[in-house]
Design an enzyme around this catalytic site. Structure first.
Site, short mmCIF file in Angstrom:
data_model
loop_
_atom_site.label_atom_id
_atom_site.label_comp_id
_atom_site.label_asym_id
_atom_site.label_seq_id
_atom_site.Cartn_x
_atom_site.Cartn_y
_atom_site.Cartn_z
N GLU A 112 4.13 -3.60 -7.34
CA GLU A 112 4.67 -4.81 -8.01
C GLU A 112 5.02 -4.26 -9.37
O GLU A 112 6.15 -4.87 -10.05
CB GLU A 112 3.67 -5.79 -8.50
CG GLU A 112 4.12 -7.25 -8.93
CD GLU A 112 3.22 -7.95 -9.16
OE1 GLU A 112 3.18 -9.13 -8.22
OE2 GLU A 112 2.13 -8.23 -10.06
N HIS A 166 -10.63 7.43 11.60
CA HIS A 166 -10.84 6.90 12.96
C HIS A 166 -9.84 5.80 13.26
O HIS A 166 -10.01 5.07 14.06
CB HIS A 166 -12.18 6.38 13.28
CG HIS A 166 -13.28 7.51 13.23
ND1 HIS A 166 -13.63 8.31 14.12
CD2 HIS A 166 -13.79 7.76 12.11
CE1 HIS A 166 -14.38 9.03 13.89
NE2 HIS A 166 -14.72 9.02 12.47
N LYS A 222 8.65 -18.22 -4.46
CA LYS A 222 7.89 -19.42 -4.83
C LYS A 222 8.86 -20.58 -5.02
O LYS A 222 8.40 -21.64 -4.83
CB LYS A 222 7.38 -18.99 -6.06
CG LYS A 222 6.22 -18.03 -5.97
CD LYS A 222 5.28 -17.88 -7.29
CE LYS A 222 6.07 -17.62 -8.50
NZ LYS A 222 5.02 -17.33 -9.76
#
EC number: 5.3.1.9
Length: 540
Positions: free
Chosen positions: A350, A381, A503
Site C-alpha cells: 500500500e 511444507h 470503493k
C-alpha cells in the site's frame, strides 16, 4: 534528474552485468572467503537486531554503489524531513509523524499532545485490566473486540498475537475487519455481551466495513438487553474525527484521538493500539514504543553503510530493479509472528505500490514487489518446493528468534536448525553431479529431479528474544525500509489513492443490488451479469 540517469544507477547496471552469473557457493568457498569472511563483512546490528546479508548476491562493490545510489537519491534528506515534521506526503499535504508517537525527546513534534493521549489510554487500559471499568451490569470486561480494517486491524492484531506471552490471561482479544458478516458472527458466538468491550477504530469513522460491523455490534448489544443509554460502558472509539464518533453514539469521554499526520498503516503506536495496551499493559506498550524509538535512532544516526533499514531497502531494490524479481518472501521462524507477513503486505504494497512519481510523471521502472509469506516451518511444507527448484528467484527475509517465549524449549533447536538450513540450502543448491551421487547407481534418470539451482538470495534477521522492545524495533525496521525504497523510486509512500476507485464503484453496485430494476446500461456486460445473478440469489 530521473532515477535512471543517476550516476550510481548507471554504474549499478554495469556492475550487475559483471556479477549476475556469479555464484554464492563460490564466494563462500573457503579459498575465496578469507578473514574477514563474508558473514563478518555483511552482518550488521542496530536497534537490538542483527542482520546477516551475506547470503545475498552482493559484493563490497555492490553495497558501495547501492549506498551511493541512496545518497544521490537524497535518502538522508527525506529521512530528516520526515522526522522534522515537514510535508512528506505532498498529495495530501501532510507530514508523516508516526515516529513522533514513540519519541522521547520533549522537543519532538506534538510531544505534549501525544503524551496526553497516551496517558489517557493508560488510565483506561488499567481500568479495564483491573476490573474498575465494567460492563453495564457491573461484570468485569473479559472480551475486547477491535473493529477496524487495514491499519486499524492488521497492526494491533499482529502485535497482540505476537506478545500473547506477556499479555493478561483475564481478557480475550478479538479482531473483526471484514464486512462479510461471518467475521463478526464468529466472534459474537464466543462472547458474553455483559463482559464485552468494543473498540471501534477508523480514522474518518466513515469506513464502510468498520461502520457496518460497528452498527451490527451495537444492535447486538441492544438485542441482548443492554439499554441504549448504557452502551457507553461497552463502546469506545478511536478516530481523527471525534464529531463523527459522537454522532455514532459513543460518549465523548470514550473517544481516543488519532491524527491526520499519522497514516493508518503506521498507526499502531497511537490510540489505534489501544487493544494492544489493554492486552499487554501500559508499561509493556511503552517498551514496544521504546524498541521502535531504538530503531528510529539507529536509522537517523548510523552511517548508511551500516544502517539496517537502508541496507534492507537497497538490497530489495537490487533484486526488484536489476534482477527483475517480482516478489519477495517474509519467513518468520516464529509462530508468534504469524501475522507479520500480512502486516507487511499492507505496509509495503500500500505504501510503495505506486506508478506516479512525486512530480506527477509516471515511473518507467518497477516499484513495490509482491510481499508474501508464512511462518516457518509451515511454509517449508507448502511453497518452499518452488523456492528451491522453481525457475523464479524469490528473495527471502528469514526472521529467527534465538530464545523461545514458551516453555517447550526442546522444540526451539529444531526450529532454528530448519531456518538456518533453509538459507544454506537455498544458497548452495545441489549440482547434477552431486544429485547423481544422491540418486545412486542405476537411478541416473532421477538425478535431474534431485538438483537444486541454488544461488537463491536470503537475508537472515536475528532477534535475541521476542519482547515488546524487540518487536517494536523489528516493525520500525520495515517502516523505514519502505521510506528508503520510496525515496529511491521517487514515490509517495504515505498515500493510498489506489483504494478509492473500487470503493466509489462499490457504492454504485450496492445500490444496484437493492434497486427495483437493474439499469443494464450503467455497467459493462460482465459486471451487469454478475449483479443480475446476485440480485436473483438475494431474493431467494
Amino acid at each position: 534528474m530521473t532515477l535512471n540517469s543517476l550516476p550510481a544507477w548507471t554504474a549499478l547496471q554495469s556492475h550487475f552485468e559483471q556479477i549476475r552469473h556469479a555464484r554464492l557457493r563460490d564466494w563462500f568457498a573457503p579459498q575465496n572467503d578469507p578473514a574477514p569472511t563474508r558473514a563478518e563483512r555483511f552482518t550488521f546490528s542496530g536497534g537490538g537486531l542483527a542482520a546477516d546479508f551475506s547470503k545475498n548476491r552482493i559484493t563490497d562493490e555492490t553495497l558501495r554503489l547501492l549506498v551511493q545510489l541512496a545518497r544521490e537519491a537524497r535518502v538522508e534528506a527525506r529521512r530528516d524531513a520526515m522526522f522534522a515534521g515537514e510535508i512528506v506526503n505532498p498529495t495530501e499535504g501532510r507530514a508523516a509523524l508516526h515516529t513522533a508517537l514513540r519519541a522521547t525527546d520533549p522537543h519532538a513534534p506534538f510531544h505534549a499532545q501525544v503524551s496526553a493521549e497516551r496517558a489517557k489510554m493508560a488510565t483506561f487500559a488499567r481500568a479495564v485490566r483491573n476490573g474498575t471499568w465494567t460492563g453495564h451490569t457491573g461484570k468485569r470486561i473479559r472480551h475486547v473486540i477491535n473493529i477496524g480494517i487495514g491499519g486499524s486491524d492488521l497492526g494491533p492484531k499482529m502485535v497482540t498475537h505476537a506478545l500473547r506471552h506477556v499479555a493478561t490471561r483475564d481478557i480475550s482479544m478479538h479482531f473483526v475487519s471484514n464486512v462479510d458478516g461471518a467475521d463478526l458472527a464468529r466472534v459474537l458466538e464466543q462472547v458474553d455481551p455483559e463482559e464485552t468491550l468494543a473498540i471501534v477504530v477508523s480514522k474518518t469513522f466513515t469506513t464502510l466495513e468498520t461502520m457496518t460491523n460497528a452498527r451490527s455490534l451495537r444492535d447486538w448489544f441492544v438485542a441482548k438487553g443492554c439499554p441504549e443509554d448504557a452502551l457507553a460502558k461497552h463502546f469506545v472509539g478511536v478516530s481523527a474525527n471525534p464529531a463523527e464518533v459522537v454522532k455514532f453514539g459513543i460518549a465523548a469521554d470514550n473517544v481516543f484521538e488519532m491524527w491526520d499526520w499519522v497514516g493508518g498503516r503506521y498507526s499502531l503506536w497511537s490510540a489505534v493500539g489501544l487493544s494492544i495496551m489493554i492486552a499487554i499493559g501500559p508499561e509493556q506498550f511503552d517498551e514496544l514504543l521504546a524498541g521502535a524509538n531504538d530503531m528510529d535512532r539507529h536509522f537517523r544516526e548510523a552511517p548508511l553503510e551500516r544502517n539496517l533499514p537502508v541496507l534492507l531497502g537497497l538490497i530489495g531494490i537490487w533484486y526488484r530493479n536489476f534482477f527483475g524479481s517480482q516478489s519477495y518472501l517474509v519467513a518468520p521462524y516464529s509462530e508468534a509472528l504469524h501475522y507479520l507477513p500480512s502486516y507487511l503486505q499492507q505496509l509495503e504494497m500500500e505504501s510503495n505500490g505506486k506508478s506516479a512519481r512525486l512530480d506527477g510523471r509516471f515511473v518507467d521502472y518497477p516499484t513495490a514487489a509482491v510481499t508474501w509469506g508464512e511462518p516457518g516451518t509451515n511454509g517449508q511444507h507448502a511453497f518452499f518446493q518452488m523456492l528451491h527448484q522453481g525457475p523464479t528467484i524469490v528473495p527471502i527475509d528469514f526472521i529467527a528468534v534465538l530464545t523461545p517465549e514458551h516453555p517447550l524449549a526442546s522444540h526451539h533447536p529444531k526450529l532454528l536448525a530448519n531456518c538456518f538450513a533453509q538459507s544454506e540450502a537455498l544458497m548452495l543448491g545441489r549440482t547434477l553431479e552431486e544429485a547423481r551421487k544422491v540418486a545412486g547407481p542405476g537411478k541416473e534418470d532421477l538425478a535431474p529431479h534431485l538438483t537444486f539451482p541454488g544461488n537463491r538470495p536470503t537475508t537472515t534477521l536475528l532477534v535475541d528474544a521476542l519482547t515488546p522492545r524487540s518487536l517494536g524495533a523489528l516493525i520500525a525496521l520495515y517502516e523505514h525500509k519502505v521510506l528508503v525504497q520510496a525515496t529511491v523510486w521517487d514515490i509517495n509512500p504515505f498515500d493510498q489513492w489506489g483504494v478509492e476507485l473500487g470503493k466509489i464503484l462499490g457504492k454504485v453496485v450496492e445500490a444496484d443490488l437493492a434497486a427495483d430494476a437493474l439499469d443494464t446500461a450503467k455497467h459493462d456486460s460482465s459486471t451487469t451479469a454478475l449483479i443480475a445473478r446476485a440480485r436473483a440469489a438475494l431474493k431467494r
